[in-house]
Design a protein around this motif. Sequence first.
Motif, PDB file in Angstrom:
ATOM      1  N   UNK A   1       0.817  -1.218   0.000  1.00 13.01           N
ATOM      2  CA  UNK A   1       0.000   0.000   0.000  1.00 13.01           C
ATOM      3  C   UNK A   1       0.851   1.270   0.000  1.00 13.01           C
ATOM      4  N   UNK A   2       1.737   1.383   0.965  1.00 11.15           N
ATOM      5  CA  UNK A   2       2.540   2.599   1.117  1.00 11.15           C
ATOM      6  C   UNK A   2       3.779   2.525   0.229  1.00 11.15           C
ATOM      7  N   UNK A   3       3.538   2.527  -1.085  1.00 15.13           N
ATOM      8  CA  UNK A   3       4.596   2.333  -2.060  1.00 15.13           C
ATOM      9  C   UNK A   3       5.477   3.572  -2.168  1.00 15.13           C
ATOM     10  N   UNK A   4       6.729   3.393  -2.597  1.00 17.77           N
ATOM     11  CA  UNK A   4       7.621   4.556  -2.729  1.00 17.77           C
ATOM     12  C   UNK A   4       7.064   5.603  -3.681  1.00 17.77           C
ATOM     13  N   UNK A   5       6.492   5.161  -4.809  1.00 18.43           N
ATOM     14  CA  UNK A   5       5.880   6.062  -5.783  1.00 18.43           C
ATOM     15  C   UNK A   5       4.389   5.733  -5.887  1.00 18.43           C
ATOM     16  N   UNK A   6       3.600   6.728  -5.986  1.00 19.23           N
ATOM     17  CA  UNK A   6       2.150   6.559  -6.100  1.00 19.23           C
ATOM     18  C   UNK A   6       1.580   5.628  -5.029  1.00 19.23           C
ATOM     19  N   UNK A   7       1.755   5.963  -3.763  1.00 20.06           N
ATOM     20  CA  UNK A   7       1.174   5.143  -2.692  1.00 20.06           C
ATOM     21  C   UNK A   7      -0.343   5.088  -2.804  1.00 20.06           C
ATOM     22  N   UNK A   8      -0.925   3.972  -2.424  1.00 12.59           N
ATOM     23  CA  UNK A   8      -2.366   3.757  -2.531  1.00 12.59           C
ATOM     24  C   UNK A   8      -3.062   4.236  -1.256  1.00 12.59           C
ATOM     25  N   UNK A   9      -3.076   5.529  -1.097  1.00 17.46           N
ATOM     26  CA  UNK A   9      -3.612   6.120   0.131  1.00 17.46           C
ATOM     27  C   UNK A   9      -5.087   5.801   0.333  1.00 17.46           C
ATOM     28  N   UNK A  10      -5.817   5.603  -0.775  1.00 17.90           N
ATOM     29  CA  UNK A  10      -7.240   5.295  -0.655  1.00 17.90           C
ATOM     30  C   UNK A  10      -7.475   3.913  -0.067  1.00 17.90           C
ATOM     31  N   UNK A  11      -6.438   3.058  -0.039  1.00 16.22           N
ATOM     32  CA  UNK A  11      -6.565   1.705   0.512  1.00 16.22           C
ATOM     33  C   UNK A  11      -5.871   1.576   1.869  1.00 16.22           C
TER      34      UNK A  11
END
Length: 251
Positions: free
Chosen positions: A208-218
């Motif tokens: 989820x908390x990826x280095x680029x384009x983290x999936x904040x909605x999840x």
Amino acid sequence: MTPAKALADRRRPKRVDVRRIRAFRSRCLDWYDGNGRSFPWRRPGTLSDYEIVITETLLQRTRADVVARIVAGFMSEFPDWESLANAPSVRLQDQLRPVGLWQRRADSFRRLASEMVLLGDLPRSREELERLPGIGQYIASAVMLMRDGRPEPLLDSNMARVLERYFGPRERADIRYDPYLQALSRQVVRCSRSLEASWAILDLAALVCLPRLPRCDQCPLATGCRFRLDAPVEPRGRRMLERKRPPTRAR
């Protein structure tokens, strides 16, 4: 304020509200219970000291799913320190090739294995562990956590990313010497589920908390996350790459 007091204040890590730490840990563990990854080495109490060290060393700078594909074969080929110490270089490098940096890893493994053949057992203290070839802060913490049940954090760049985004940035470039992240990570895992707390944060970083384009909605940490509140949003709803960290203090 005197110069000495100013220096002491700079060395003292920032404090974080204990209630905020508890909320963070609770949300991570709740998310982990339903979304955590399953790997062969995640069987607390079933791994030998040798298996802990080898697995955690393989996981450094390598995706967990890649390590999962080769770890059983590696353990079958080299089941103990003696077989690893006596392994031909070409044979050992071939086994390590899928995880990358195989020559460096092979040399490191052989040096450590040769030392362990002489010692017999892994030391009990952090200081003695970190004096062994190839055993740094992270591996020592993994041994103390998984072997001894001590609440040591598996603090790497992935865990640091989650902690910094939620609580705020580090003070120094190297996480091994950053008093803020060192203290914070220990507070976060200081609970009855310390091992799972570390795994929860690492899984959240990977999924989820990826280095680029983290999936904040999840993300289960979306409420109260400083990065989510501050970072710009792309049209698809994902957060853009975080802004550059302000200059850090020298070591």
